[in-house]
Write an enzyme that holds these catalytic residues in place. Sequence first.
Site, PDB file in Angstrom:
ATOM      1  N   ASP A   1       3.911   5.715   7.799  1.00  0.00           N
ATOM      2  CA  ASP A   1       3.356   4.488   7.189  1.00  0.00           C
ATOM      3  C   ASP A   1       4.499   3.636   6.635  1.00  0.00           C
ATOM      4  O   ASP A   1       5.640   4.083   6.582  1.00  0.00           O
ATOM      5  CB  ASP A   1       2.418   4.873   6.034  1.00  0.00           C
ATOM      6  CG  ASP A   1       3.118   5.779   5.025  1.00  0.00           C
ATOM      7  OD1 ASP A   1       3.047   7.020   5.187  1.00  0.00           O
ATOM      8  OD2 ASP A   1       3.798   5.262   4.119  1.00  0.00           O
TER       9      ASP A   1
ATOM     10  N   ASP B   1       4.563   2.654   3.468  1.00  0.00           N
ATOM     11  CA  ASP B   1       4.346   2.741   2.027  1.00  0.00           C
ATOM     12  C   ASP B   1       3.485   1.540   1.614  1.00  0.00           C
ATOM     13  O   ASP B   1       2.417   1.383   2.188  1.00  0.00           O
ATOM     14  CB  ASP B   1       5.696   2.838   1.295  1.00  0.00           C
ATOM     15  CG  ASP B   1       5.530   3.398  -0.097  1.00  0.00           C
ATOM     16  OD1 ASP B   1       4.656   4.260  -0.291  1.00  0.00           O
ATOM     17  OD2 ASP B   1       6.255   2.969  -1.017  1.00  0.00           O
TER      18      ASP B   1
HETATM   19  N1  LIG Z   1       4.412   6.394   1.552  1.00  0.00           N
HETATM   20  C1  LIG Z   1       4.636   7.657   1.217  1.00  0.00           C
HETATM   21  N2  LIG Z   1       5.093   7.972  -0.024  1.00  0.00           N
HETATM   22  C2  LIG Z   1       5.326   9.263  -0.344  1.00  0.00           C
HETATM   23  N3  LIG Z   1       5.124  10.296   0.473  1.00  0.00           N
HETATM   24  C3  LIG Z   1       4.663  10.027   1.698  1.00  0.00           C
HETATM   25  N4  LIG Z   1       4.386  10.841   2.722  1.00  0.00           N
HETATM   26  C4  LIG Z   1       3.961  10.084   3.744  1.00  0.00           C
HETATM   27  N5  LIG Z   1       3.962   8.772   3.396  1.00  0.00           N
HETATM   28  C5  LIG Z   1       4.406   8.714   2.120  1.00  0.00           C
END
Ligand SMILES: Nc1ncnc2[nH]cnc12
Length: 301
Positions: free
Chosen positions: A218, A220
Amino acid sequence: MRSPADTTSVSQWTIGVLGGSGLYAIDGLKNEQWVKIDTPWGDPSDEILFADYGDVRLRFLPRHGRGHSLTPSAVNYRANIDALKRAGCTDLLSISAVGSLKEHYVPGHFVAVDQFIDRTFAREKSFFGPGCVAHVSVADPICPRLSALAAQAARSAGATVHTGGTYLAIEGPQFSTKAESALYRQWGCDVIGMTNMPEAKLAREAELPYATLAMVTDFDCWHPDHGSVDVASVIAILQQNAATAGEAVRTLCETLSGQPRTACASGIETNLDVAIITPPDARDPELVAKLDAVAGRVLNV
Ligand SMILES: Nc1ncnc2[nH]cnc12
Ligand SMILES: CSC[C@H]1O[C@H](OP(=O)(O)O)[C@H](O)[C@@H]1O
């Protein structure tokens, strides 16, 4: 006689894999057996899967347990690393889901990270303590040999792999705020996760070469064109990537199969030689006994 804690002269590869979110098993292995390992630090996240692939021994530990019941803060990182060392591991490969903090690291890509920033605060971070104090260097927390091998294996498995990058570790379990995400981007971090610290620090204390294949799931919450991260979208990407991660592990084993293992040029397996400051007569015998697997090579237990 060689101490069981001494991996410097072990000529067979035994790869410990710490499987992160979405990776709770690896297919295609031989002689599989789940084994419960007791440690002086409490219970590891789960039993460890002992298996073979060619000449290589594999030891697989699902970091959050097979049912993903442990939060990042509840994982007993000391027990996990100690158990993997007791299981005979010579090297540790972490496979982890991460958010991307960079435009060009897109979901589905892998990053062979080489640095960490540790923002976790509610975890046991050292095997050492009162009665036996040690200060290891984590200037270069990743084993360059294992990292290069893992990156190459992931490429052969069809993944796009970026070499090098800084992993920012947060305590979680919540994802970050937009202000935090923007701050970590200003710091120059590349990916964000919740588990590789203190895991990497503890691996160094246990003299085990450690590398991470981070799977981007992703953006974030910083990216103007993408919504903020949620577990459902992380899992959707992980389901597409788990097969590639498994294939990367099998390819890594294939590469190593038939190759005798030599000691790491980086000196990770002997780093405790210059780290323990408490002299033998001032050491706490109870703590020294608990350190048998981690530091028996230098403590003579
Ligand atoms: N955006 C994110 N922040 C922290 N841990 C994660 N693991 C997968 N995506 C994450
Ligand atoms: C399910 S998203 C958040 C979760 O995924 C990562 O775990 P792991 O490193 O074990 O793959 C991240 O660090 C969080 O624990």
